[in-house]
Design a protein around this motif. Structure first.
Motif: not given
Length: 214
Positions: A154-158
Protein backbone atom coordinates in the motif's frame (compact mmCIF):
# COMPACT_ATOMS: atom_id res chain seq x y z
CA UNK A 1 -5.00 0.11 16.84
CA UNK A 2 -5.34 3.08 19.18
CA UNK A 3 -3.51 6.37 19.07
CA UNK A 4 -3.93 10.14 19.12
CA UNK A 5 -6.77 11.82 17.29
CA UNK A 6 -6.01 13.48 13.97
CA UNK A 7 -6.22 16.92 15.56
CA UNK A 8 -3.96 15.94 18.48
CA UNK A 9 -1.46 14.42 16.07
CA UNK A 10 -1.38 17.56 13.91
CA UNK A 11 -0.74 19.71 16.97
CA UNK A 12 2.14 17.46 18.06
CA UNK A 13 3.70 17.62 14.60
CA UNK A 14 3.66 21.41 14.65
CA UNK A 15 6.66 21.18 17.01
CA UNK A 16 8.88 19.73 14.27
CA UNK A 17 11.50 22.05 12.80
CA UNK A 18 11.70 22.93 9.10
CA UNK A 19 14.73 22.54 6.83
CA UNK A 20 17.55 24.82 8.01
CA UNK A 21 18.84 25.35 4.46
CA UNK A 22 16.36 23.87 1.97
CA UNK A 23 17.57 22.69 -1.42
CA UNK A 24 15.77 24.06 -4.46
CA UNK A 25 17.08 21.21 -6.63
CA UNK A 26 15.49 18.67 -4.27
CA UNK A 27 12.32 20.79 -3.88
CA UNK A 28 12.59 20.60 -0.12
CA UNK A 29 9.36 21.85 1.40
CA UNK A 30 8.09 20.92 4.82
CA UNK A 31 5.18 18.49 4.66
CA UNK A 32 2.32 20.32 6.41
CA UNK A 33 1.49 18.78 9.81
CA UNK A 34 -2.22 18.67 8.94
CA UNK A 35 -1.58 16.61 5.78
CA UNK A 36 0.79 14.26 7.60
CA UNK A 37 -1.78 13.79 10.36
CA UNK A 38 -4.53 13.12 7.82
CA UNK A 39 -2.42 10.57 5.91
CA UNK A 40 -1.31 8.66 9.00
CA UNK A 41 -4.73 8.79 10.64
CA UNK A 42 -6.21 7.25 7.48
CA UNK A 43 -3.42 4.65 7.36
CA UNK A 44 -4.26 3.65 10.92
CA UNK A 45 -7.97 3.36 10.11
CA UNK A 46 -7.10 1.13 7.13
CA UNK A 47 -4.80 -1.11 9.24
CA UNK A 48 -1.85 -0.13 7.04
CA UNK A 49 0.61 0.31 9.91
CA UNK A 50 0.97 -3.30 11.08
CA UNK A 51 4.16 -4.06 9.14
CA UNK A 52 6.92 -1.80 7.88
CA UNK A 53 6.32 1.85 7.04
CA UNK A 54 8.83 3.40 4.63
CA UNK A 55 8.89 7.17 4.17
CA UNK A 56 10.54 7.84 0.80
CA UNK A 57 12.22 11.25 0.72
CA UNK A 58 11.55 11.73 4.41
CA UNK A 59 13.14 15.18 4.59
CA UNK A 60 12.70 16.47 8.14
CA UNK A 61 10.89 13.27 9.09
CA UNK A 62 7.33 14.61 9.21
CA UNK A 63 5.53 11.56 7.76
CA UNK A 64 7.83 9.02 9.42
CA UNK A 65 7.42 10.59 12.85
CA UNK A 66 3.66 10.90 12.35
CA UNK A 67 3.45 7.20 11.52
CA UNK A 68 5.42 6.29 14.61
CA UNK A 69 3.16 8.45 16.80
CA UNK A 70 0.04 6.63 15.63
CA UNK A 71 1.50 3.22 16.40
CA UNK A 72 3.39 1.94 13.35
CA UNK A 73 5.42 -1.12 14.31
CA UNK A 74 8.58 -0.18 12.39
CA UNK A 75 9.29 3.03 10.48
CA UNK A 76 12.18 3.71 8.10
CA UNK A 77 12.82 7.19 6.72
CA UNK A 78 14.95 7.39 3.55
CA UNK A 79 16.56 10.54 2.18
CA UNK A 80 19.58 11.40 0.05
CA UNK A 81 20.33 14.57 2.04
CA UNK A 82 22.45 13.99 5.14
CA UNK A 83 21.52 17.40 6.59
CA UNK A 84 17.82 16.61 6.25
CA UNK A 85 18.31 13.31 8.07
CA UNK A 86 20.16 15.12 10.85
CA UNK A 87 17.13 17.39 11.24
CA UNK A 88 14.81 14.37 11.13
CA UNK A 89 16.73 12.77 14.00
CA UNK A 90 16.55 16.01 15.99
CA UNK A 91 12.84 16.24 15.35
CA UNK A 92 12.34 12.65 16.50
CA UNK A 93 14.36 13.35 19.64
CA UNK A 94 12.24 16.42 20.33
CA UNK A 95 9.04 14.39 20.12
CA UNK A 96 10.60 11.52 22.07
CA UNK A 97 11.25 13.66 25.14
CA UNK A 98 7.93 12.34 26.38
CA UNK A 99 8.56 8.82 25.04
CA UNK A 100 5.72 9.17 22.57
CA UNK A 101 6.92 7.58 19.37
CA UNK A 102 7.81 4.06 18.36
CA UNK A 103 10.94 2.68 16.66
CA UNK A 104 12.41 4.88 13.94
CA UNK A 105 15.32 4.18 11.59
CA UNK A 106 16.93 6.71 9.26
CA UNK A 107 18.68 5.57 6.08
CA UNK A 108 20.67 7.75 3.71
CA UNK A 109 20.07 6.88 0.08
CA UNK A 110 18.26 7.78 -3.12
CA UNK A 111 14.54 7.55 -2.36
CA UNK A 112 13.89 6.37 -5.92
CA UNK A 113 16.44 3.56 -5.51
CA UNK A 114 16.53 2.96 -1.77
CA UNK A 115 19.06 0.59 -0.19
CA UNK A 116 16.25 -1.61 1.10
CA UNK A 117 15.03 -5.07 0.28
CA UNK A 118 11.31 -5.80 0.59
CA UNK A 119 10.90 -7.57 3.92
CA UNK A 120 8.81 -10.66 4.51
CA UNK A 121 6.13 -8.45 6.00
CA UNK A 122 3.52 -5.95 4.78
CA UNK A 123 5.02 -2.65 3.61
CA UNK A 124 3.30 0.72 3.48
CA UNK A 125 5.08 3.53 1.66
CA UNK A 126 4.42 7.14 2.62
CA UNK A 127 5.85 9.91 0.46
CA UNK A 128 5.66 13.59 -0.30
CA UNK A 129 7.69 13.51 -3.54
CA UNK A 130 8.83 16.60 -5.44
CA UNK A 131 5.96 18.03 -7.48
CA UNK A 132 8.29 18.42 -10.47
CA UNK A 133 8.32 22.22 -10.50
CA UNK A 134 12.05 22.33 -11.29
CA UNK A 135 13.24 21.36 -14.76
CA UNK A 136 15.57 18.62 -13.52
CA UNK A 137 12.82 17.16 -11.34
CA UNK A 138 10.06 16.81 -13.89
CA UNK A 139 8.15 13.55 -13.49
CA UNK A 140 9.85 13.04 -10.12
CA UNK A 141 6.56 11.89 -8.63
CA UNK A 142 6.41 9.12 -11.23
CA UNK A 143 9.80 7.82 -10.10
CA UNK A 144 8.58 7.77 -6.50
CA UNK A 145 5.47 5.85 -7.56
CA UNK A 146 7.65 3.34 -9.40
CA UNK A 147 9.64 2.81 -6.22
CA UNK A 148 6.48 2.47 -4.16
CA UNK A 149 5.28 -0.12 -6.65
CA UNK A 150 8.46 -2.16 -6.16
CA UNK A 151 8.35 -2.06 -2.36
CA UNK A 152 4.84 -1.65 -1.10
CA UNK A 153 1.58 -3.41 -0.56
CA UNK A 154 0.00 0.00 0.00
CA UNK A 155 1.23 3.53 -0.65
CA UNK A 156 0.11 7.03 0.27
CA UNK A 157 1.60 9.76 -1.92
CA UNK A 158 1.06 13.52 -2.11
CA UNK A 159 0.86 15.15 -5.54
CA UNK A 160 0.13 18.48 -7.16
CA UNK A 161 -3.48 19.30 -8.02
CA UNK A 162 -4.63 17.73 -11.26
CA UNK A 163 -2.68 14.49 -10.83
CA UNK A 164 -5.59 12.09 -10.39
CA UNK A 165 -5.80 10.90 -13.98
CA UNK A 166 -2.05 10.28 -14.11
CA UNK A 167 -1.93 8.46 -10.76
CA UNK A 168 -4.95 6.28 -11.53
CA UNK A 169 -3.58 5.41 -14.98
CA UNK A 170 -0.12 4.58 -13.60
CA UNK A 171 -1.60 2.41 -10.86
CA UNK A 172 -3.83 0.52 -13.29
CA UNK A 173 -0.92 -0.13 -15.68
CA UNK A 174 1.16 -1.50 -12.79
CA UNK A 175 -1.47 -3.77 -11.28
CA UNK A 176 -2.53 -1.34 -8.58
CA UNK A 177 -5.73 0.42 -7.65
CA UNK A 178 -6.41 3.86 -6.18
CA UNK A 179 -8.77 3.15 -3.31
CA UNK A 180 -8.89 6.55 -1.61
CA UNK A 181 -8.19 10.12 -2.71
CA UNK A 182 -8.57 13.45 -0.99
CA UNK A 183 -7.63 17.08 -1.56
CA UNK A 184 -5.46 19.02 0.85
CA UNK A 185 -4.07 22.53 1.14
CA UNK A 186 -0.27 22.72 1.02
CA UNK A 187 1.10 25.98 2.46
CA UNK A 188 4.45 27.04 0.97
CA UNK A 189 6.59 29.48 2.94
CA UNK A 190 8.80 32.06 1.22
CA UNK A 191 12.20 30.38 1.11
CA UNK A 192 13.67 30.73 -2.39
CA UNK A 193 14.59 33.82 -4.40
CA UNK A 194 11.79 33.38 -6.92
CA UNK A 195 9.12 33.43 -4.21
CA UNK A 196 7.43 36.82 -4.17
CA UNK A 197 4.88 36.33 -1.39
CA UNK A 198 5.41 35.58 2.29
CA UNK A 199 3.38 32.39 1.88
CA UNK A 200 1.40 30.71 -0.85
CA UNK A 201 -1.00 27.80 -0.72
CA UNK A 202 -0.99 25.03 -3.29
CA UNK A 203 -3.85 22.62 -3.79
CA UNK A 204 -2.56 19.08 -3.38
CA UNK A 205 -4.04 15.62 -3.83
CA UNK A 206 -3.30 12.52 -1.76
CA UNK A 207 -3.81 8.98 -3.06
CA UNK A 208 -3.91 5.61 -1.37
CA UNK A 209 -2.95 2.81 -3.76
CA UNK A 210 -3.12 -0.92 -3.15
CA UNK A 211 -0.40 -2.77 -5.09
CA UNK A 212 -0.28 -6.41 -6.08
CA UNK A 213 3.02 -7.71 -4.74
CA UNK A 214 4.78 -10.14 -7.05
Amino acid sequence: MTGPSRRTLARALEALADFADPSLALEQYLTPPEIAAHVCHEARLQDDLDGWVVDLGTGTGMLAIAASLVGAERVVGVDVDADALTQARRNADRIDEAGKHGPLEWVRGDATDPPLSPPNAPVTVLSNPPFGAQRDNRHADRRFLETARSLADVSYTIHNEGSQEFVESFAADEGGEVTHAFRAEFPIANRFEFHTESEATLEAEVFRIEWLRE
